[in-house]
Design an enzyme around this catalytic site. Structure first.
Site, short mmCIF file in Angstrom:
data_model
loop_
_atom_site.label_atom_id
_atom_site.label_comp_id
_atom_site.label_asym_id
_atom_site.label_seq_id
_atom_site.Cartn_x
_atom_site.Cartn_y
_atom_site.Cartn_z
N CYS A 4 0.92 -1.22 -0.02
CA CYS A 4 -0.04 -0.14 -0.03
C CYS A 4 0.84 1.24 -0.08
CB CYS A 4 -0.96 0.20 1.28
SG CYS A 4 -1.75 1.62 1.42
N CYS A 7 0.47 3.29 3.20
CA CYS A 7 1.34 2.77 4.52
C CYS A 7 2.86 2.81 4.34
CB CYS A 7 0.87 1.20 4.40
SG CYS A 7 -0.44 0.77 5.01
N ASP A 30 0.14 16.34 -0.70
CA ASP A 30 -0.50 15.60 -1.84
C ASP A 30 0.66 15.96 -3.14
OD1 ASP A 30 -3.51 14.53 -3.14
OD2 ASP A 30 -2.09 15.10 -4.49
N HIS A 46 -3.86 0.63 8.44
CA HIS A 46 -4.56 0.50 7.06
C HIS A 46 -5.96 0.04 7.07
CE1 HIS A 46 -4.47 -0.38 2.79
NE2 HIS A 46 -5.23 -1.17 3.16
N ASN A 86 -13.02 10.63 -0.77
CA ASN A 86 -13.29 9.71 -1.91
C ASN A 86 -13.63 8.23 -1.53
OD1 ASN A 86 -13.48 12.14 -3.68
ND2 ASN A 86 -11.45 11.79 -3.91
N GLY A 92 -14.56 8.14 -6.92
CA GLY A 92 -13.24 8.77 -7.19
C GLY A 92 -11.86 8.31 -6.49
N HIS A 97 -6.21 3.40 0.58
CA HIS A 97 -6.07 3.64 2.11
C HIS A 97 -6.64 4.81 2.60
CE1 HIS A 97 -2.73 3.41 5.69
NE2 HIS A 97 -3.52 4.58 6.03
N HIS A 99 -8.21 8.22 3.24
CA HIS A 99 -7.45 9.25 3.55
C HIS A 99 -8.61 10.74 3.40
CE1 HIS A 99 -7.18 8.05 -0.78
NE2 HIS A 99 -7.41 9.44 -1.13
P1 5GP Z 1 -8.11 10.02 -4.09
O1 5GP Z 1 -8.73 9.93 -5.51
O2 5GP Z 1 -7.61 8.34 -3.88
O3 5GP Z 1 -9.14 10.28 -3.13
O4 5GP Z 1 -6.84 10.58 -3.88
C1 5GP Z 1 -5.50 10.29 -3.96
C2 5GP Z 1 -4.47 11.31 -4.01
O5 5GP Z 1 -3.36 10.86 -3.66
C3 5GP Z 1 -4.63 12.43 -5.07
O6 5GP Z 1 -4.85 13.54 -4.87
C4 5GP Z 1 -2.94 12.04 -5.76
O7 5GP Z 1 -2.79 13.09 -6.25
C5 5GP Z 1 -2.37 11.52 -4.27
N1 5GP Z 1 -1.18 10.83 -4.47
C6 5GP Z 1 -1.02 9.77 -5.37
N2 5GP Z 1 0.15 9.05 -5.26
C7 5GP Z 1 1.02 9.84 -4.43
C8 5GP Z 1 2.10 9.88 -3.69
O8 5GP Z 1 3.23 8.90 -4.22
N3 5GP Z 1 2.44 10.62 -2.94
C9 5GP Z 1 1.54 11.82 -2.48
N4 5GP Z 1 2.03 12.31 -1.59
N5 5GP Z 1 0.15 11.71 -2.98
C10 5GP Z 1 0.01 10.92 -3.95
ZN ZN Z 2 -2.28 1.28 3.62
#
Ligand code: 5GP
Ligand code: ZN
Length: 111
Positions: A4, A7, A30, A46, A86, A92, A97, A99
């Protein structure tokens, strides 16, 4: 070793721009910010998404919610902030994990 992404950021196995951490949660920037300030707040545990919550998580989730305004103020977001969670592909969610997105400052997109 977890597969993950979040994680692995939480344990330090992968780099992350961490702005806050304690025994329960980790908060980092982000990688593709949608506003001037765009943080992701995650539990260390997790949990896949809101769908993975049980009664055992009640105190953890309440704790995380209470940290959000503190984090926002520490980022200079005195006039307010936006939070987004989300859930599932239909919501989306891309990283599975749980967040909480915390957004604010200039560039906050319309909703
Ligand atoms: P979700 O669409 O799952 O709610 O949001 C995932 C978020 O994780 C996105 O805003 C994306 O830009 C961010 N993200 C994806 N990969 C990484 C990463 O490797 N590091 C960080 N800091 N953010 C990430
Ligand atoms: Zn995780």
């Amino acid at each position: 070793m977890s597969d993950c992404l979040f994680c692995r950021i939480a344990t330090g196995e992968l780099p992350g721009d961490i702005v806050y951490e304690d025994e329960k949660m980790v908060v980092f920037r982000d990688i593709a910010p949608k506003a001037q300030v765009h943080l992701l707040a995650i539990p260390r545990e997790h949990i896949e998404s809101l769908n993975g919550l049980t009664e055992e998580h009640d105190a953890l989730i309440a704790y995380m919610m209470r940290q959000l305004p503190v984090l926002a103020k520490a980022q200079g977001l005195e006039s307010g902030f936006r939070t987004i969670i989300n859930t599932g592909p239909g919501g989306g969610q891309v990283v599975f994990h749980l967040h909480i997105h915390l957004l604010g400052g200039t560039g906050l997109p319309g909703f």
